[in-house]
Write an enzyme that holds these catalytic residues in place. Structure first.
Site, PDB file in Angstrom:
ATOM      1  N   HIS B  35       0.835  -1.197   0.000  1.00 45.32           N
ATOM      2  CA  HIS B  35       0.000   0.000   0.000  1.00 45.32           C
ATOM      3  C   HIS B  35       0.877   1.257   0.000  1.00 45.32           C
ATOM      4  O   HIS B  35       0.654   2.191  -0.747  1.00 45.32           O
ATOM      5  CB  HIS B  35      -0.906   0.031   1.248  1.00 45.32           C
ATOM      6  CG  HIS B  35      -2.212  -0.655   1.056  1.00 45.32           C
ATOM      7  ND1 HIS B  35      -2.335  -2.027   1.106  1.00 45.32           N
ATOM      8  CD2 HIS B  35      -3.452  -0.181   0.788  1.00 45.32           C
ATOM      9  CE1 HIS B  35      -3.607  -2.348   0.903  1.00 45.32           C
ATOM     10  NE2 HIS B  35      -4.300  -1.252   0.711  1.00 45.32           N
ATOM     11  N   LYS B 100     -10.652  -7.527   7.790  1.00 42.21           N
ATOM     12  CA  LYS B 100     -11.368  -7.770   9.045  1.00 42.21           C
ATOM     13  C   LYS B 100     -11.321  -6.519   9.921  1.00 42.21           C
ATOM     14  O   LYS B 100     -10.351  -5.761   9.876  1.00 42.21           O
ATOM     15  CB  LYS B 100     -10.794  -8.985   9.787  1.00 42.21           C
ATOM     16  CG  LYS B 100      -9.407  -8.781  10.368  1.00 42.21           C
ATOM     17  CD  LYS B 100      -9.026  -9.931  11.262  1.00 42.21           C
ATOM     18  CE  LYS B 100      -7.549  -9.967  11.568  1.00 42.21           C
ATOM     19  NZ  LYS B 100      -7.169  -9.386  12.860  1.00 42.21           N
TER      20      LYS B 100
END
Lengths: 279, 174
Positions: B35, B100
């Protein structure tokens, strides 16, 4: 006689066992929780986790992809001769297990700058204690980052009492419980000092679900906290429901009159512990 | 059961927070370090090593693959670590995020703006989830080891809509 090879072999076997086989008290809990949950998504999460444990055991693969970092607790009998390079013996065991088990290598060196993977999941972290006797107990704890990131160590005021400790635990679970793979196992070590509280909280994770502290007042505190946590509504996978925590373990040690160190170790449902006694 | 195909061509804004879905198609698998690199590339206006338009990101890093296997164990990692990097990726066309745990407000706002959704799957269910993966390829940043960018083909991958296009969030309970 305990040799470097004995230690390496024990560490290797325990790492393999802990990463592949879900603890029996955990699977029992998951099955029991499924009977109690009423919400669809909570039941879905528990059902997936029960199946996950079966698949991991059948296929001999790790049940969680985060095969974590390895902490080894040694309780070394005073009558047993020490070995020359314990760190090397442990690291060799970790290395062999992570290769043989096809586990994920998650440890990086130079965390501030390059963050380079060490390539074999070493070093293992060692806690060493000399105890009386002629045996060596090796206890392995493997913890992933998701739940370790949610853990916290707070130095509270000495006057806060049980209420202050409870509030700190509840606040942390409220803030970080949903992200750290509930149903959680929560180990709270009170007392000692900044460093010892953290270690003690790790050691507490070896306790089995349902076992209580011998001190009835602490045992009651554990049950009260568990009840309060399970009323937060976070639920399995954080998807809503009752089973937010599997259990809460608390212990205490003496501390300085001016402190109340509290290590709150949040552990995901993937509690990975394994122990062996070497003679 | 509601099914979602990736690359996304249908209107995912019909999906509502809390619904169970099954995802089939290609997922980009990457997390923290990838990222950071991608967002750096975007800031420098560089071309990315792969396309993001209508794609899905699954925040994960698998264990190693046993000989003869497709993939090791793989499950979601904590999504909120990616929050600060998410907006520019959604602006480049990412439609599904899978991980999650809760997200911060900035992610929610960006999901609403870019008509994208965030899904969660069961953390720590990595042996189970790996059964839904049919093909695996590393497509970028191989030097990151387990954190490299993978392209995986999934079939009926189970997930739950956590934040929908309207910003309704499963983690915000009354």
């Amino acid at each position: 006689m305990i040799t470097k090879e004995t230690i390496t072999q024990a560490v290797k076997e325990l790492c393999l066992q802990a990463n592949i086989n879900v603890r029996k008290d955990v699977t029992a809990f998951l099955k029991q929780a499924k009977e109690i949950e009423t919400q669809d998504n909570a039941c879905f999460a528990l059902d997936v986790l029960i199946k996950n444990a079966e698949i991991a055991a059948d296929e001999q693969k790790p049940f969680c992809q985060d095969t974590g970092y390895v902490t080894v607790f040694f309780e070394w009998g005073a009558k047993v001769a020490l070995i020359d390079d314990l760190q090397k013996a442990v690291d060799e065991g970790v290395k062999l297990a992570y290769k043989e088990g096809y586990f994920r290598q998650s440890i990086v060196s130079d965390p501030l700058f390059k963050r380079e993977n060490t390539g074999d999941n070493t070093p293992g972290l060692i806690n060493f204690e000399i105890v009386s006797g002629s045996e060596v107990k090796v206890s392995i704890l493997i913890k992933g980052a998701g739940s370790d990131n949610a853990s916290n160590l707070v130095m509270l005021n000495p006057t806060v009492g049980t209420k202050g400790v409870e509030e700190a635990v509840l606040e942390l679970v409220k803030q970080k419980g949903a992200r750290s793979c509930p149903p959680l196992l929560i180990a709270v070590a009170v007392g000692g000092s900044f460093d010892k509280a953290g270690q003690a909280s790790k050691k507490l994770l070896f306790r089995k679900i349902g076992e209580r502290n011998d001190n009835p007042k602490i045992a009651q505190m554990e049950l009260d906290l568990l009840d309060k946590i399970n009323k937060l509504g976070i639920g399995p996978g954080g998807l809503g429901g009752r089973a937010t925590a599997m259990d809460v373990f608390i212990n205490q040690k003496p501390c300085h009159m001016a402190t109340m160190p509290v290590a709150i170790n949040i552990c995901c449902h993937a509690v990975r512990t394994a122990e062996a006694v070497l003679r | 059961m509601i099914s979602i195909k990736v690359p996304v061509s249908s209107d995912i804004c019909e999906l509502k927070s809390g619904q169970q879905v099954e995802i089939s198609g290609d997922l980009l698998v990457f997390r923290d370090q990838a990222h950071k690199r991608l967002v750096c590339e975007l800031a420098l206006n560089n071309k990315l090593p792969f396309d993001l338009e209508n794609q899905a990101i699954f925040y994960a890093a698998p264990t190693e693959t046993k000989p003869g296997g497709i993939i090791g164990s793989i499950g979601p990692t904590t999504s909120t670590r990616m929050d600060d990097f998410t907006k520019p990726l959604l602006e480049k066309g990412i439609k599904l995020l899978i991980g999650k745990g809760p997200r911060r407000k900035q992610v929610k706002d960006s999901l609403i703006k870019n008509k994208a959704i965030y899904l969660v799957t069961v953390g720590g269910a990595a042996a189970f989830l790996s059964k839904h993966i049919k093909k695996v390829k590393i497509i970028a940043y191989q030097d990151l080891g387990p954190e490299a960018v993978y392209l995986i083909k999934v079939e009926k991958f189970p997930a739950i809509v956590a934040i929908d296009c309207n910003g309704k969030d499963i983690f915000e309970r009354s």
